[in-house]
Enzyme design. Structure first.
Site, PDB file in Angstrom:
ATOM      1  N   CYS A  19      -8.523  33.609 -68.806  1.00 57.26           N
ATOM      2  CA  CYS A  19      -7.665  34.560 -68.077  1.00 57.26           C
ATOM      3  C   CYS A  19      -6.253  34.650 -68.646  1.00 57.26           C
ATOM      4  O   CYS A  19      -5.528  35.596 -68.347  1.00 57.26           O
ATOM      5  CB  CYS A  19      -7.586  34.177 -66.610  1.00 57.26           C
ATOM      6  SG  CYS A  19      -9.189  33.947 -65.877  1.00 57.26           S
ATOM      7  N   HIS A  71      -1.773  37.451 -63.381  1.00 54.15           N
ATOM      8  CA  HIS A  71      -3.229  37.419 -63.398  1.00 54.15           C
ATOM      9  C   HIS A  71      -3.728  37.557 -61.959  1.00 54.15           C
ATOM     10  O   HIS A  71      -3.130  37.015 -61.031  1.00 54.15           O
ATOM     11  CB  HIS A  71      -3.707  36.101 -64.019  1.00 54.15           C
ATOM     12  CG  HIS A  71      -5.193  35.953 -63.948  1.00 54.15           C
ATOM     13  ND1 HIS A  71      -6.041  36.949 -64.387  1.00 54.15           N
ATOM     14  CD2 HIS A  71      -5.991  34.954 -63.487  1.00 54.15           C
ATOM     15  CE1 HIS A  71      -7.288  36.561 -64.192  1.00 54.15           C
ATOM     16  NE2 HIS A  71      -7.288  35.357 -63.655  1.00 54.15           N
ATOM     17  N   ASN A  87     -11.162  39.477 -59.917  1.00 55.13           N
ATOM     18  CA  ASN A  87     -10.704  38.756 -61.102  1.00 55.13           C
ATOM     19  C   ASN A  87     -11.512  39.206 -62.322  1.00 55.13           C
ATOM     20  O   ASN A  87     -12.704  38.948 -62.410  1.00 55.13           O
ATOM     21  CB  ASN A  87     -10.882  37.243 -60.861  1.00 55.13           C
ATOM     22  CG  ASN A  87     -10.407  36.390 -62.036  1.00 55.13           C
ATOM     23  OD1 ASN A  87     -10.126  36.905 -63.118  1.00 55.13           O
ATOM     24  ND2 ASN A  87     -10.341  35.091 -61.820  1.00 55.13           N
TER      25      ASN A  87
HETATM   26  N1  ACO Z   1     -17.999  33.458 -48.061  1.00 58.35           N
HETATM   27  C1  ACO Z   1     -17.965  32.657 -46.987  1.00 58.35           C
HETATM   28  N2  ACO Z   1     -17.667  31.343 -47.049  1.00 58.35           N
HETATM   29  C2  ACO Z   1     -17.378  30.845 -48.260  1.00 58.35           C
HETATM   30  C3  ACO Z   1     -17.388  31.652 -49.426  1.00 58.35           C
HETATM   31  C4  ACO Z   1     -17.726  32.983 -49.279  1.00 58.35           C
HETATM   32  N3  ACO Z   1     -17.768  33.826 -50.338  1.00 58.35           N
HETATM   33  N4  ACO Z   1     -17.057  30.864 -50.465  1.00 58.35           N
HETATM   34  C5  ACO Z   1     -16.838  29.636 -49.990  1.00 58.35           C
HETATM   35  N5  ACO Z   1     -17.037  29.619 -48.656  1.00 58.35           N
HETATM   36  C6  ACO Z   1     -16.898  28.510 -47.741  1.00 58.35           C
HETATM   37  C7  ACO Z   1     -17.007  27.182 -48.426  1.00 58.35           C
HETATM   38  O1  ACO Z   1     -18.342  26.825 -48.600  1.00 58.35           O
HETATM   39  C8  ACO Z   1     -16.254  26.286 -47.481  1.00 58.35           C
HETATM   40  O2  ACO Z   1     -17.124  25.933 -46.456  1.00 58.35           O
HETATM   41  P1  ACO Z   1     -17.239  24.400 -46.003  1.00 58.35           P
HETATM   42  O3  ACO Z   1     -15.858  24.062 -45.525  1.00 58.35           O
HETATM   43  O4  ACO Z   1     -18.278  24.469 -44.949  1.00 58.35           O
HETATM   44  O5  ACO Z   1     -17.631  23.676 -47.238  1.00 58.35           O
HETATM   45  C9  ACO Z   1     -15.191  27.189 -46.880  1.00 58.35           C
HETATM   46  O6  ACO Z   1     -15.610  28.520 -47.160  1.00 58.35           O
HETATM   47  C10 ACO Z   1     -13.822  26.982 -47.436  1.00 58.35           C
HETATM   48  O7  ACO Z   1     -13.917  26.896 -48.836  1.00 58.35           O
HETATM   49  P2  ACO Z   1     -12.682  26.520 -49.703  1.00 58.35           P
HETATM   50  O8  ACO Z   1     -13.169  26.246 -51.076  1.00 58.35           O
HETATM   51  O9  ACO Z   1     -11.838  25.538 -49.007  1.00 58.35           O
HETATM   52  O10 ACO Z   1     -11.905  27.901 -49.692  1.00 58.35           O
HETATM   53  P3  ACO Z   1     -10.552  28.195 -50.392  1.00 58.35           P
HETATM   54  O11 ACO Z   1      -9.577  28.631 -49.406  1.00 58.35           O
HETATM   55  O12 ACO Z   1     -10.166  27.131 -51.356  1.00 58.35           O
HETATM   56  O13 ACO Z   1     -10.935  29.493 -51.242  1.00 58.35           O
HETATM   57  C11 ACO Z   1     -11.430  30.151 -53.463  1.00 58.35           C
HETATM   58  C12 ACO Z   1     -11.914  29.399 -52.249  1.00 58.35           C
HETATM   59  C13 ACO Z   1     -11.251  31.617 -53.073  1.00 58.35           C
HETATM   60  C14 ACO Z   1     -12.464  30.021 -54.548  1.00 58.35           C
HETATM   61  C15 ACO Z   1     -10.073  29.583 -53.918  1.00 58.35           C
HETATM   62  O14 ACO Z   1     -10.178  28.181 -54.016  1.00 58.35           O
HETATM   63  C16 ACO Z   1      -9.617  30.134 -55.218  1.00 58.35           C
HETATM   64  O15 ACO Z   1      -9.269  31.290 -55.327  1.00 58.35           O
HETATM   65  N6  ACO Z   1      -9.539  29.274 -56.254  1.00 58.35           N
HETATM   66  C17 ACO Z   1      -9.066  29.697 -57.546  1.00 58.35           C
HETATM   67  C18 ACO Z   1     -10.152  30.374 -58.278  1.00 58.35           C
HETATM   68  C19 ACO Z   1      -9.607  30.948 -59.543  1.00 58.35           C
HETATM   69  O16 ACO Z   1      -8.453  31.289 -59.648  1.00 58.35           O
HETATM   70  N7  ACO Z   1     -10.414  31.047 -60.531  1.00 58.35           N
HETATM   71  C20 ACO Z   1      -9.870  31.542 -61.752  1.00 58.35           C
HETATM   72  C21 ACO Z   1     -10.883  31.547 -62.694  1.00 58.35           C
HETATM   73  S1  ACO Z   1     -10.009  31.873 -64.107  1.00 58.35           S
HETATM   74  C22 ACO Z   1     -10.994  32.073 -65.423  1.00 58.35           C
HETATM   75  O17 ACO Z   1     -10.590  31.646 -66.465  1.00 58.35           O
HETATM   76  C23 ACO Z   1     -12.312  32.792 -65.282  1.00 58.35           C
END
Ligand code: ACO
Length: 326
Positions: free
Chosen positions: A113, A253, A283
């Site tokens: 990214c 990003h 993303n």
């Molecule tokens: N729908 C419903 N529930 C979900 C979903 C979904 N799509 N995804 C996860 N959950 C659940 C989880 O299972 C978890 O449930 P649990 O507590 O029973 O285990 C709950 O929601 C909370 O999950 P968290 O992981 O705590 O949620 P968080 O607020 O951290 O959000 C997210 C998750 C959106 C992935 C966030 O952590 C994030 O944006 N991280 C950064 C990701 C990123 O920037 N990636 C970049 C990639 S860059 C590249 O180079 C490709």
């Protein structure tokens, strides 16, 4: 040294829209969860059989037209991507041929990214020294082809698209004033496609276990991202002794609206000075920043002389920022 800047921008996104409601039918998720936790409402998906290079080609043609640059004038083509059509040849070489960029060196750049800001910084070096006059820098992805559509933790986040910019010599004091590139390979496992190369060649077993698709530790990436995005911009500013109040626009990003808001806060920037399109596209890795730039430029949001900060982070782990006087 010459000044290197952006002469024109362009982008392309596939027509097919996948909404959060569409995802509700595939995995156990909800529009409410996705919007609240990520800010994403819909994303674009390339049709089956459409490779990344088709998206990149359209973005490239649009950037060349915007810059009034002919393909034969290009000295360099860099494609920042993690979803190249093939490992070899590079997508940059495929575009060199399709565009008819007879005089261009061409290579793909792997910084996930952060790729566009990395690639723009690399291209700028050649232009500043006068070695090359015109470079085409593209960030393009078809992440949809590497998504595990059964994994709600990742499948709601990503989309497909391509953005491009033509870089060349600009008036003194304009263009890319500063950049900051960084990496921390110790966090490499946080976002990876485990079976995608010589470490674990793609096999029937790896496909059965979905190891040929994106695996991500969302929480770990989140923690890294909120720090990295603001810090890299501050590093870039420090190199030229520019106070952060001078920034007119932040082009971040687009991984998660909460990450963007936190970066803006760390840079004391109000959200109306931040270019956000995550709600429409999700993303798109290396394509996010150049698409945001191209859209904002087409909408005439930037005026000449505005200070624009690009800021990205991603797999590697990597981060990158550029300070640009428009
Ligand atoms: N729908 C419903 N529930 C979900 C979903 C979904 N799509 N995804 C996860 N959950 C659940 C989880 O299972 C978890 O449930 P649990 O507590 O029973 O285990 C709950 O929601 C909370 O999950 P968290 O992981 O705590 O949620 P968080 O607020 O951290 O959000 C997210 C998750 C959106 C992935 C966030 O952590 C994030 O944006 N991280 C950064 C990701 C990123 O920037 N990636 C970049 C990639 S860059 C590249 O180079 C490709």
């Amino acid at each position: 040294l010459y000044s290197a800047g952006i002469l024109g921008t362009g982008y392309y996104v596939p027509e097919k829209i996948m909404t959060n409601a569409d995802l509700e039918k595939i995995v156990d998720t909800s529009d409410e969860w996705i919007v609240e936790r990520t800010g994403i409402k819909e994303r674009r998906i390339a049709e089956d059989g459409v490779p990344m290079s088709d998206l990149a080609m359209k973005a490239a043609e649009s950037a060349l037209a915007d810059a009034g640059t002919a393909a034969e004038e290009l000295d360099l083509i860099i494609v920042a991507t993690l979803t190249s059509d093939r490992i070899i040849p590079s997508t940059a070489c495929m575009l060199q041929n399709r565009l008819g960029a007879k005089h261009a060196a061409a290579f793909d750049l792997s910084a996930a990214c952060s790729g566009f800001a990395y690639a723009a910084s690399v291209a700028a070096q050649f232009i500043e020294t006068g070695v090359y006059k015109k470079a085409l820098v593209i960030g393009a992805e078809t992440l949809s082809k590497y998504i595990n559509w059964e994994d709600r933790n990742t499948c709601v986040l990503f989309g497909d698209g391509a953005g491009a910019a033509v870089l060349g010599q600009v008036e003194d004091g304009y263009g890319i004033l500063s950049f900051d590139l960084g990496s921390d390979g110790s966090g490499g496992d946080a976002i990876q496609i485990p079976s995608s190369g010589s470490l674990m060649p793609v096999s029937k077993e790896s496909i059965d276990q979905r190891l040929n698709l994106i695996h991500m530790n969302g929480k770990e990436v989140f923690k890294f991202a909120v720090k990295a995005m603001g810090r890299t911009v501050k590093n870039s500013l420090e190199k030229i002794g520019m106070p952060q109040e001078k920034i007119d626009w932040l082009v971040p990003h687009q991984a998660n609206i909460r990450i963007i808001e936190s970066a803006a806060k760390r840079l004391s920037m109000p959200m109306d000075k931040v270019i956000v399109n995550i709600q429409k596209y999700g993303n798109m890795s290396a394509a996010c920043i150049p698409i945001a730039l191209a859209e904002a430029s087409a909408a005439k949001r930037f005026k000449k002389g505005d200070i624009i900060a690009l800021s990205g982070f991603g797999a590697g782990l990597t981060w990158a920022s550029c300070i640009i006087r428009w």
